[in-house]
Design a protein around this motif. Structure first.
Motif, short mmCIF file in Angstrom:
data_model
loop_
_atom_site.label_atom_id
_atom_site.label_comp_id
_atom_site.label_asym_id
_atom_site.label_seq_id
_atom_site.Cartn_x
_atom_site.Cartn_y
_atom_site.Cartn_z
N PHE A 30 0.83 -1.33 0.03
CA PHE A 30 0.10 -0.01 0.08
C PHE A 30 0.66 1.20 0.05
O PHE A 30 1.00 1.84 0.98
CB PHE A 30 -0.99 -0.11 1.30
CG PHE A 30 -2.01 -1.19 1.30
CD1 PHE A 30 -3.01 -1.19 0.21
CD2 PHE A 30 -2.00 -2.15 2.14
CE1 PHE A 30 -3.98 -2.35 0.17
CE2 PHE A 30 -2.46 -3.16 2.40
CZ PHE A 30 -3.62 -3.38 1.40
N GLU A 31 1.35 1.60 -1.15
CA GLU A 31 2.23 2.87 -1.45
C GLU A 31 1.43 4.01 -1.07
O GLU A 31 0.14 4.08 -1.75
CB GLU A 31 2.85 2.73 -2.72
CG GLU A 31 3.94 3.74 -2.73
CD GLU A 31 4.76 3.80 -4.14
OE1 GLU A 31 5.29 4.55 -4.53
OE2 GLU A 31 4.77 2.67 -4.70
N LEU A 32 1.90 4.91 -0.24
CA LEU A 32 1.16 6.26 -0.04
C LEU A 32 1.20 6.90 -1.17
O LEU A 32 1.97 7.34 -1.88
CB LEU A 32 1.88 7.01 1.39
CG LEU A 32 1.39 6.43 2.60
CD1 LEU A 32 2.44 7.31 3.38
CD2 LEU A 32 0.08 6.49 2.98
N ARG A 33 0.02 7.48 -1.52
CA ARG A 33 -0.17 8.55 -2.82
C ARG A 33 0.19 10.04 -2.34
O ARG A 33 0.09 10.30 -1.18
CB ARG A 33 -1.63 8.44 -3.36
CG ARG A 33 -2.01 7.02 -3.86
CD ARG A 33 -3.65 6.83 -4.23
NE ARG A 33 -3.95 5.41 -4.55
CZ ARG A 33 -5.13 5.01 -4.23
NH1 ARG A 33 -6.20 5.90 -4.42
NH2 ARG A 33 -5.20 3.79 -4.59
N GLU A 34 0.36 10.57 -3.27
CA GLU A 34 0.92 12.17 -3.04
C GLU A 34 -0.31 12.86 -1.99
O GLU A 34 0.14 13.67 -1.12
CB GLU A 34 0.96 13.10 -4.30
CG GLU A 34 2.33 12.57 -4.94
CD GLU A 34 3.55 12.56 -4.21
OE1 GLU A 34 3.78 13.67 -3.53
OE2 GLU A 34 4.23 11.58 -3.89
N TYR A 35 -1.41 12.83 -2.27
CA TYR A 35 -2.59 13.53 -1.61
C TYR A 35 -2.71 12.93 -0.13
O TYR A 35 -2.85 13.78 0.91
CB TYR A 35 -3.85 13.48 -2.31
CG TYR A 35 -4.65 12.10 -2.45
CD1 TYR A 35 -5.28 11.72 -1.33
CD2 TYR A 35 -4.46 11.42 -3.70
CE1 TYR A 35 -5.79 10.25 -1.38
CE2 TYR A 35 -5.11 10.26 -3.65
CZ TYR A 35 -5.75 9.51 -2.61
OH TYR A 35 -6.50 8.50 -2.75
N GLN A 36 -2.28 11.55 -0.01
CA GLN A 36 -2.38 10.98 1.30
C GLN A 36 -1.11 11.62 1.90
O GLN A 36 -1.18 11.98 3.34
CB GLN A 36 -2.33 9.64 1.28
CG GLN A 36 -3.52 9.08 0.76
CD GLN A 36 -3.57 7.37 0.25
OE1 GLN A 36 -2.54 6.77 -0.16
NE2 GLN A 36 -4.48 6.63 0.18
N GLU A 114 -5.36 -9.79 2.85
CA GLU A 114 -4.95 -9.08 1.78
C GLU A 114 -4.80 -7.66 2.00
O GLU A 114 -4.00 -6.83 1.20
CB GLU A 114 -5.53 -9.44 0.32
CG GLU A 114 -5.46 -10.86 -0.24
CD GLU A 114 -4.15 -11.00 -0.70
OE1 GLU A 114 -3.58 -9.99 -1.35
OE2 GLU A 114 -3.56 -12.09 -0.66
N LYS A 115 -5.78 -7.21 2.93
CA LYS A 115 -5.91 -5.53 2.86
C LYS A 115 -5.10 -5.38 4.47
O LYS A 115 -5.59 -4.26 4.95
CB LYS A 115 -7.10 -5.34 2.98
CG LYS A 115 -7.84 -5.45 1.78
CD LYS A 115 -9.53 -4.90 1.59
CE LYS A 115 -9.92 -5.08 -0.10
NZ LYS A 115 -11.18 -4.61 -0.11
#
Length: 905
Positions: A30-36, A114-115
């Motif tokens: 779960f790679e962090l996205r820019e807005y996160q 998986e989550k």
């Protein structure tokens, strides 16, 4: 609003505050996205002592208003670890619905899921941390993260009713508590009420009051974090606006989420046919979608949701063309569906082919082209939609019982293909592989031309289903974003589109679409635009017929050429105060209450400082310290140091840990040597703690320095006509500036411009005007006999040499010199940027887009053309960003000078 104040800061001001140690302790998938990252950076800044924004009075109470599917739960996981580092141990997660509790419990606690959101091992400050679920906070371990999961009703009852396992507000006055509220709009029921009844006035223990009272048990320490996609931060709700004015720290609504490419597109399909045929249409399209995925080796099991009313206006007899008139609950549909699938025949599919529907036609054409006979298709549908692969969640108890199964619909071992539901899945349902929703009823509940509750709930369900299913076609693709917005004819587009199936009911669909537009799930107005290569250009221009475009590739950085800390730019300066390790003194003190004299058993022993080299420590102590970190495994280290042969080498070699020195402060009798030829008096436990201290600081640098990809310096030739599409169909949001017609620029008369339009911004039009003047220059005409300029509608990307970041330059220009002894060809990448991207100096160098300009300017020196030709030479350049110079005239002048220096000097 608080979030609006934060909006005025540059985004890298926030992303620089991300704690890399915490990133290491999250599940790497779960790679962090820019807005996160921006949301978490705002959170860190707000909690810091040096926060530049005036804070609310304690306790801390913050709201994150984020779109459905934008990853609020991964933010919660990060914040739990972040707050743990700040000394918090006790957390209460609560929400209205039990199914959300089950889902979140699975995400936080079940490492086999998986989550699951955390790393296999959670290590904070060198100590392995456990996450424990608790019923209350009596006797909990202060080294653990203790989480109590509760629905709002359960939490309310336990606080306000004396029962077994209950607790009171008094129990929380001494400790530090973090409250995490999901679907938090449910907490504002009292705020929304215009008038309270007498009963409500008497009963002040409502939800909002209960939570706030709990928060206030320790005003100076407690924290409340609210998360919701439905914050109602609009003028229609003045009470909510006022309540959250100083609390709403981040807002990322579905409109922005969709515009950034993180959601599916949504299509409505109205089929004027029997319910049987509508059901078959949905499952055939679903199977077509599965076959498309298989063709491109994408693992996908698409889900169809059959949505019923609890009480329908008709029965569900799928063997006749019209609904029966009696009132029957939705259970009958399930029985009829299973009967339909069991008795499915080739004739049923042949009859379906008579329906005039574009997607259905594409499906049957695909089956025929790929030799999928109708007989085999029938057998597949019978198997894939058999009773055991269908899931019913009609009742609340069923939802809670089956929540784990619902939460794992994307898993390979979950065979579910169809779900039957009423209204139980509108909130708290996480699913990415839902692609078809079939509306089984035809009623409307609109009043006074306003959509009713059912329509709003339907739109919310579509919003949940619009979450993007991640897949890649090219290595450089962004896994989590749409890829075919500008290639709507591509057959893979169906993997980015959610279909909502209904009978022909224009008024209802109009009402539904109005709600979807308001929620931002679909654009307010879609305009279809085309970009085509001009016929004359195709006939006459050299570059379209014979030209080459040179592009580089993105490759994974696996550390093949890195064989030491020095190569990886990893440092440990033992003289730095932050890198000095202090051993426990193991001293004690006794004091008489009425006597100032001390009795200290170490009073004659002074502290001294000694320098140690890790290679002289016991190997098992260092190895045990490495084992405490998820990134301390050989597999993880090998990714960073490609030449590494073993863990032993990592521990002993001077290139790695063996070459590290560390300053240790301790009492003299501990650090004074017994034998100068041997190590000092450090116990194995001391060595373990020191090694753990050093390793933690070194591994933290992995994330800071680690760049997973790089762009090759080699640029490979491709035929231009194979990269630039002859025809591109665009579906643009009418609100976007680029959707407007650029009538002032005459594309047709410019033989150097390849396309009939660009549908671009004012800045891009200004660039074309500039280029038109430049090309008319006599020096240009004398030097070049062929010129071609193309608008790049994401037809290709080039990749930054340093980190492999890809982007699509707005334009690419090709020039061919008039015939000389050796033919010279020039390829120039150009990006037009408006003032909205400026840094504080009205330039681009320090802006968010500055890395692109830096990369473009480096092309001339670093790009290597991979092409052999005795008579031709190819040269690649990038230019500084073009800007028309309204705010900073120097920018346009710099662009012009750079262009002339590259092409005319």
């Amino acid at each position: 609003m608080l979030y609006e104040i934060f909006n005025s800061f540059k985004k890298d001001f926030f992303t620089s505050r991300i704690d890399n140690e915490i990133i290491q302790n999250l599940n790497p998938k779960f790679e962090l996205r820019e807005y996160q990252k921006e949301a978490l950076g705002r959170f860190a800044i707000y909690l810091s002592d040096g926060c530049p924004i005036k804070k609310q009075q304690p306790p801390i109470h913050l709201l994150f208003n984020m779109a459905t599917g934008s990853g609020k739960t991964i933010l919660m996981a990060y914040q739990i670890l972040y707050l743990y580092k700040l000394g918090y141990r006790d957390f209460i997660f609560f929400t209205r619905l039990g199914n959300i509790i089950e889902k979140t419990r699975d995400n936080f606690l079940n490492s086999l899921s998986e989550k699951y959101l955390f790393a296999e091992k959670i290590v904070i400050n060198g100590r392995e941390i456990k996450i424990k679920e608790v019923e209350n906070f009596d006797g909990v371990n202060d080294d653990d993260i203790n989480i109590l999961f509760a629905t709002t009703s359960l939490l309310h009852n336990r606080l306000n009713q004396v029962k077994e396992n209950s607790f009171s507000f008094e129990d929380f006055k001494e400790g530090k508590l973090v409250l995490i509220a999901d679907e938090a709009h449910n907490l504002s029921s009292e705020t929304l009420r215009k008038k309270l009844t007498k009963t409500e006035i008497e009963d002040k223990k409502c939800w909002e009051n209960t939570v706030i009272q709990l928060l206030n048990t320790n005003k100076n320490e407690n924290i409340l974090l609210e998360f919701t996609a439905t914050a109602r931060l609009e003028e229609d709700y003045p009470g909510i606006l006022e309540k959250y004015k100083d609390k709403a720290i981040f807002r990322y609504d579905f409109k922005q989420f969709r515009q950034d490419g993180y959601s599916k597109d949504v299509k409505t399909i109205q089929v004027g046919a029997s319910l049987k045929e509508r059901v078959l249409t949905a499952i055939v399209i679903s199977q077509y979608r599965r076959k498309i995925a298989e063709k491109y080796k994408i693992i996908l099991k698409p889900i169809v949701l059959f949505k019923a009313n609890r009480v329908s206006e008709g029965g569900y007899n799928l063997n006749i063309n019209n609904l029966t008139p009696q009132i029957i609950v939705s259970n009958q549909f399930k029985e009829a569906f299973h009967k339909l699938i069991n008795n499915l025949k080739i004739e049923d599919l042949k009859n379906l082919q008579k329906i005039e529907n574009e997607t259905l036609k594409k499906a049957f054409d695909f089956f025929q082209k790929n030799n999928i006979e109708l007989e085999n298709l029938v057998a597949e549908l019978k198997n894939d939609f058999s009773k055991e692969k269908c899931l019913s969640v009609d009742e609340e108890k069923e939802v809670e019982k089956k929540q784990i199964l619902l939460n794992s619909l994307e898993d390979k071992n979950n065979a579910t293909r169809a779900i039957f539901a009423t209204e139980k899945l509108n909130e708290g349902w996480d699913v990415l592989n839902l692609f078809d929703i079939v509306r089984l009823y035809n009623s409307r509940d609109a009043k006074s031309n306003r959509p009713g509750k059912t329509t709003v709930a339907e739109a919310q369900l579509i919003g949940r289903g619009a979450r993007y299913y991640p897949f890649k076609i090219k290595p450089e693709d962004d896994l989590f974003k749409r890829k075919f917005d500008l290639d709507s004819e591509n057959e893979l587009r169906i993997l980015e589109t959610l279909y909502y199936h209904s009978t022909t009911n224009p008024r209802y669909i109009q009402e539904l679409e109005s709600v979807l537009r308001k929620e931002g799930v679909v654009p307010s107005n879609i305009i279809r635009r085309e970009i085509n290569i001009k016929d004359d250009f195709k006939k006459k221009n050299y570059f379209w017929d014979k030209g080459l475009i040179f592009l580089n590739k993105r490759k994974e950085r696996v550390g093949d050429n890195i064989f030491s800390f020095a190569e990886a730019k990893i440092e440990f300066d033992y003289k730095n105060k932050e890198n000095i390790f202090k051993l426990p003194t193991k001293s004690s003190e006794e004091r008489l209450v009425f006597d100032d004299k001390k009795n200290n058993n170490n009073q004659n022993v002074k502290e001294i400082t000694k320098v140690f080299q890790l290679k002289k420590f016991r190997k098992n102590a260092v190895r045990a310290a490495l084992d405490k970190f998820p990134k301390g495994t050989f597999e993880s280290l090998k990714k960073k140091f490609g030449k590494l042969k073993s863990i032993t080498e990592f521990i002993e070699s001077d290139n790695y840990l063996g070459g590290i020195f560390v300053n240790v402060i301790g009492l003299g009798d501990v650090l004074r040597p017994k034998d100068q030829s041997k190590n000092f008096f450090l116990s194995s436990l001391d060595e373990f703690e020191i090694a753990k201290f050093v390793i933690e600081k070194i591994l933290l640098q992995f994330e800071q320095e680690d760049k997973k990809y790089y762009g090759t310096s080699e640029f490979y030739g491709n035929k231009i006509k194979e990269i630039i599409k002859e025809r591109a169909v665009l579906y643009l949001d009418a609100e976007e500036p680029r959707a407007q017609n650029m009538r002032e620029f005459d594309f047709s008369s410019k033989d150097w411009f390849a396309q009939n339009e660009i549908w671009g911004t004012d800045e891009e039009e200004a660039f074309l005007r500039f280029m038109d003047e430049f090309i008319q220059n006599k020096k240009v005409k004398n030097k070049y006999d062929e010129i071609a300029l193309f608008r790049n509608e994401e037809f290709f990307k080039i990749f930054d040499f340093d980190a492999g970041e890809g982007f699509s330059p707005d334009f690419v220009t090709f020039l061919k010199e008039r015939k000389t002894q050796k033919q010279f060809f020039y390829q120039i990448f150009i990006e037009a940027k408006g003032g909205g991207f400026f840094d504080e100096n009205n330039r681009f160098e320090k802006s968010q887009e500055g890395w692109k300009q830096k990369f473009l300017l480096s092309l001339g020196k670093k790009a290597k053309i991979i092409f052999e030709s005795e008579n031709s030479k190819f040269i690649i350049y990038g230019l500084p960003f073009f800007n028309k110079g309204d705010k900073n005239p120097e920018l346009k002048k710099e662009f012009e000078e750079a262009l002339e220096n590259k092409l005319l000097v």
